[in-house]
Design an enzyme around this catalytic site. Structure first.
Site, PDB file in Angstrom:
ATOM      1  N   ASN A   7       0.879  -1.176   0.000  1.00 21.85           N
ATOM      2  CA  ASN A   7       0.000   0.000   0.000  1.00 21.85           C
ATOM      3  C   ASN A   7       0.911   1.219   0.000  1.00 21.85           C
ATOM      4  O   ASN A   7       1.408   1.630   1.042  1.00 21.85           O
ATOM      5  CB  ASN A   7      -0.915  -0.019   1.220  1.00 21.85           C
ATOM      6  CG  ASN A   7      -1.878   1.161   1.253  1.00 21.85           C
ATOM      7  OD1 ASN A   7      -1.822   2.055   0.408  1.00 21.85           O
ATOM      8  ND2 ASN A   7      -2.768   1.170   2.227  1.00 21.85           N
ATOM      9  N   ARG A  91      -2.664  -2.214  -3.334  1.00 22.63           N
ATOM     10  CA  ARG A  91      -3.877  -1.430  -3.128  1.00 22.63           C
ATOM     11  C   ARG A  91      -3.801  -0.223  -4.048  1.00 22.63           C
ATOM     12  O   ARG A  91      -2.848   0.559  -4.017  1.00 22.63           O
ATOM     13  CB  ARG A  91      -3.975  -0.948  -1.683  1.00 22.63           C
ATOM     14  CG  ARG A  91      -5.224  -0.092  -1.455  1.00 22.63           C
ATOM     15  CD  ARG A  91      -5.134   0.724  -0.192  1.00 22.63           C
ATOM     16  NE  ARG A  91      -6.321   1.542  -0.017  1.00 22.63           N
ATOM     17  CZ  ARG A  91      -6.318   2.762   0.500  1.00 22.63           C
ATOM     18  NH1 ARG A  91      -5.185   3.319   0.868  1.00 22.63           N
ATOM     19  NH2 ARG A  91      -7.444   3.441   0.626  1.00 22.63           N
ATOM     20  N   HIS A 181     -13.435   2.371   0.002  1.00 19.84           N
ATOM     21  CA  HIS A 181     -13.422   1.301   1.012  1.00 19.84           C
ATOM     22  C   HIS A 181     -13.983  -0.011   0.458  1.00 19.84           C
ATOM     23  O   HIS A 181     -14.396  -0.895   1.226  1.00 19.84           O
ATOM     24  CB  HIS A 181     -14.250   1.683   2.262  1.00 19.84           C
ATOM     25  CG  HIS A 181     -13.700   2.832   3.040  1.00 19.84           C
ATOM     26  ND1 HIS A 181     -14.510   3.781   3.649  1.00 19.84           N
ATOM     27  CD2 HIS A 181     -12.423   3.210   3.319  1.00 19.84           C
ATOM     28  CE1 HIS A 181     -13.757   4.675   4.255  1.00 19.84           C
ATOM     29  NE2 HIS A 181     -12.484   4.352   4.076  1.00 19.84           N
ATOM     30  N   ARG A 242     -13.280  15.210   7.700  1.00 20.98           N
ATOM     31  CA  ARG A 242     -14.042  15.521   6.487  1.00 20.98           C
ATOM     32  C   ARG A 242     -15.485  15.852   6.839  1.00 20.98           C
ATOM     33  O   ARG A 242     -16.078  15.247   7.722  1.00 20.98           O
ATOM     34  CB  ARG A 242     -14.017  14.345   5.507  1.00 20.98           C
ATOM     35  CG  ARG A 242     -12.631  13.980   5.024  1.00 20.98           C
ATOM     36  CD  ARG A 242     -12.685  12.777   4.091  1.00 20.98           C
ATOM     37  NE  ARG A 242     -11.394  12.111   4.028  1.00 20.98           N
ATOM     38  CZ  ARG A 242     -11.223  10.808   3.879  1.00 20.98           C
ATOM     39  NH1 ARG A 242     -12.277  10.010   3.782  1.00 20.98           N
ATOM     40  NH2 ARG A 242     -10.012  10.295   3.816  1.00 20.98           N
ATOM     41  N   GLU A 385      -8.323  -5.729   4.970  1.00 18.77           N
ATOM     42  CA  GLU A 385      -8.149  -5.389   3.565  1.00 18.77           C
ATOM     43  C   GLU A 385      -6.919  -6.064   2.972  1.00 18.77           C
ATOM     44  O   GLU A 385      -6.926  -6.479   1.806  1.00 18.77           O
ATOM     45  CB  GLU A 385      -8.047  -3.864   3.412  1.00 18.77           C
ATOM     46  CG  GLU A 385      -9.343  -3.151   3.774  1.00 18.77           C
ATOM     47  CD  GLU A 385      -9.185  -1.644   3.876  1.00 18.77           C
ATOM     48  OE1 GLU A 385      -9.471  -0.962   2.900  1.00 18.77           O
ATOM     49  OE2 GLU A 385      -8.771  -1.171   4.963  1.00 18.77           O
TER      50      GLU A 385
END
Length: 397
Positions: A7, A91, A181, A242, A385
Site C-alpha cells: 500500500n 492497493r 473502502h 471531512r 483489507e
C-alpha cells in the site's frame, strides 16, 4: 501462496507478507519518510522487531529493497529467498469505470491507471510508483495485481451513481459516484455470509466502515448497490476531519464572505471539518468520548451528529433494498467503540434490530452483538483489507 501486499503512499509504503494457504501474516511493517530521512519498521512473529530511523530510502525502489532485505535476513527473515514471493498485490485507490474487479497488471493496465490520476491526484500516482518500484526491484517475472478501492462499487445501478447535474458532465468528465473502502466492504460481506451460514447471494447487508474515514454500503446479493462516499471520499457521513454531505451553496457563501480560494475551501472541508471541526477537540473518537464524559458539549454534539448520520443511512439503505438481513460494524470506530455501535443501533427496533448490551461490550472480535432473537442480526467484523488483497492476488496470479 506467499503474497506481498503493498500500500504505497506519496512518502510511505505499508507492507505485509501473507501465506494465503493458511491466511497467516508472516511479516508486516512500514516504510516512512521516503525521500527524506527514511524510517523502517518490521515485525514478524517470533522475530526481533526492527524500528530504524535514518534508513537510506531516496525513492520507493530503495524502500521495496529494504523490505525484501528484511524478509530474507538470516536472523529475522521469514523466507529463504525472494523467489518464495510468488506475487505482489497492490492497493490502488481509484480504478474509475475501467476496473470492476482486481486485475493482473500489464502495460495496458498501467496506461489505464495513468488515465485515472485526475480522479485521485493524491493517491493514484503513489500507487503507480509502488508498482513500478516493485517491478524494478523484483523483475517482470513476478506477477503483480491491482486491487481497487472503487472496484466493488462498480455494480451500483445508474440511479445510485448518477448525480443530478447536466448529463454531459458524466459523459465527458466521468463525474459520478464511485465510492471507496470497497475492499473492506467486500471482505466483511463475505465474512458475514460465513457467520450467518447463508450464501452471500441470498443476503441483504448494510456494511458500516466507521473510522477516521467512514462509509456505509448497501450490499444486495453480494453486490454493492449504493454507498455513501461519492466522486471523492469527502461525501457521506461526518468523518474525522471531512465534512461529509453538505449544501454546496455553503461553499460560495463562505468563499465570498471570507475571501478564500477553492483550494483553501477544500482544505477546510477535508482537513478541518467533520467531528474535529464541530468539537474543536480532536478527530480521534476516543478523545471525543473522553471530552464528552467530562461535560464538553461540542464533543458530545460531534458524536451525536456522527451516530445520527450513520443511523439515517442504515434506514435509507434498508428501504432501498426492500429489507436487510444484517448490519455490519467494522474499521476503527466500528470495531472498537461499543458506545457508538449502541447509539447508532438504538431506535432501530422498529426495523428488527435489537442490540444485546452484554454481547456488544467487546472490541475487535468477530461476533454477533444483537440479541439471539433479533430478526436483523448486528455483526462486529474486524476488517482485513490486506488479506482480501492477498486472496484476490493469489486467485489471479
Amino acid at each position: 501462496m506467499k503474497v506481498l501486499v503493498i500500500n504505497a503512499g506519496s512518502s510511505s509504503l505499508k507492507y505485509q507478507l501473507l501465506d494465503t494457504d493458511n491466511q497467516e501474516v508472516l511479516a508486516k511493517g512500514l516504510c516512512e519518510r521516503i525521500g527524506i530521512d527514511g524510517k523502517f519498521t518490521y515485525k514478524a512473529p517470533g522475530k526481533e522487531t526492527i524500528d530504524a530511523a535514518d534508513v537510506a530510502m531516496p525513492t520507493h525502489s530503495e524502500a521495496i529493497q529494504a523490505v525484501l532485505n528484511a524478509l530474507v535476513d538470516e536472523k529475522n527473515g521469514v523466507i529463504s529467498s525472494m523467489k518464495e514471493i510468488e506475487a505482489v498485490g497492490h492497493r490502488v485507490v481509484h480504478g474509475g469505470e475501467t476496473f470492476a474487479c482486481s486485475v493482473k497488471i500489464d502495460e495496458k493496465v498501467m496506461a489505464a491507471l495513468e488515465e485515472c490520476i485526475p480522479l485521485a491526484p493524491l493517491h493514484n500516482p503513489a500507487n503507480i510508483t509502488g508498482i513500478k518500484a516493485c517491478e524494478a526491484v523484483m523483475g517482470k517475472d513476478v506477477p503483480q495485481v491491482g486491487v481497487f478501492d472503487t472496484a466493488f462499487h462498480q455494480t451500483m445501478p445508474a440511479k445510485a451513481y448518477t448525480y443530478a447535474l447536466p448529463y454531459e458532465y458524466y459523459e465527458q468528465d466521468k463525474v459520478r459516484r464511485y465510492g471507496f473502502h470497497g475492499t473492506s466492504h467486500k471482505y466483511v460481506a463475505q465474512r458475514a455470509a460465513a457467520m450467518l451460514g447463508k450464501p452471500l447471494e441470498e443476503l441483504k447487508l448494510i456494511s458500516c466502515h466507521l473510522g477516521n474515514g467512514s462509509s456505509i454500503t448497501a450490499i444486495d446479493g453480494g453486490k454493492s448497490v449504493d454507498t455513501t462516499m461519492g466522486f471523492t471520499p469527502l461525501a457521506g457521513v461526518p468523518m474525522g476531519t471531512r465534512s461529509g454531505d453538505l449544501d454546496a451553496g455553503i461553499l460560495e457563501y463562505l468563499m465570498n464572505k471570507h475571501n478564500i480560494s477553492m483550494a483553501e475551501m477544500m482544505s477546510v472541508l477535508n482537513k478541518k471539518s467533520g467531528v474535529l471541526g464541530v468539537s474543536g477537540v480532536s478527530s480521534d473518537f476516543r478523545d471525543l468520548t473522553a471530552a464528552a464524559e467530562q461535560g464538553n458539549e461540542r464533543a458530545a454534539l460531534a458524536l451525536d451528529m456522527f451516530c445520527y448520520s450513520v443511523k439515517k443511512y442504515i434506514g435509507a439503505y434498508a428501504a432501498a433494498m426492500g429489507g436487510v438481513d444484517a448490519v455490519i460494524f467494522t474499521a476503527g470506530v466500528g470495531e472498537n467503540s461499543a458506545a457508538e455501535r449502541m447509539s447508532i443501533a438504538s431506535g432501530l427496533e422498529f426495523m428488527g434490530i435489537h442490540m444485546d448490551p452484554e454481547a456488544n461490550n467487546v472490541r475487535g472480535k468477530e461476533t454477533v452483538v444483537s440479541t439471539p432473537d433479533s430478526p436483523v442480526k448486528v455483526l462486529l467484523i474486524p476488517t482485513n483489507e490486506e488479506l482480501m488483497i492477498a486472496l484476490d492476488t493469489a486467485e489471479l496470479a
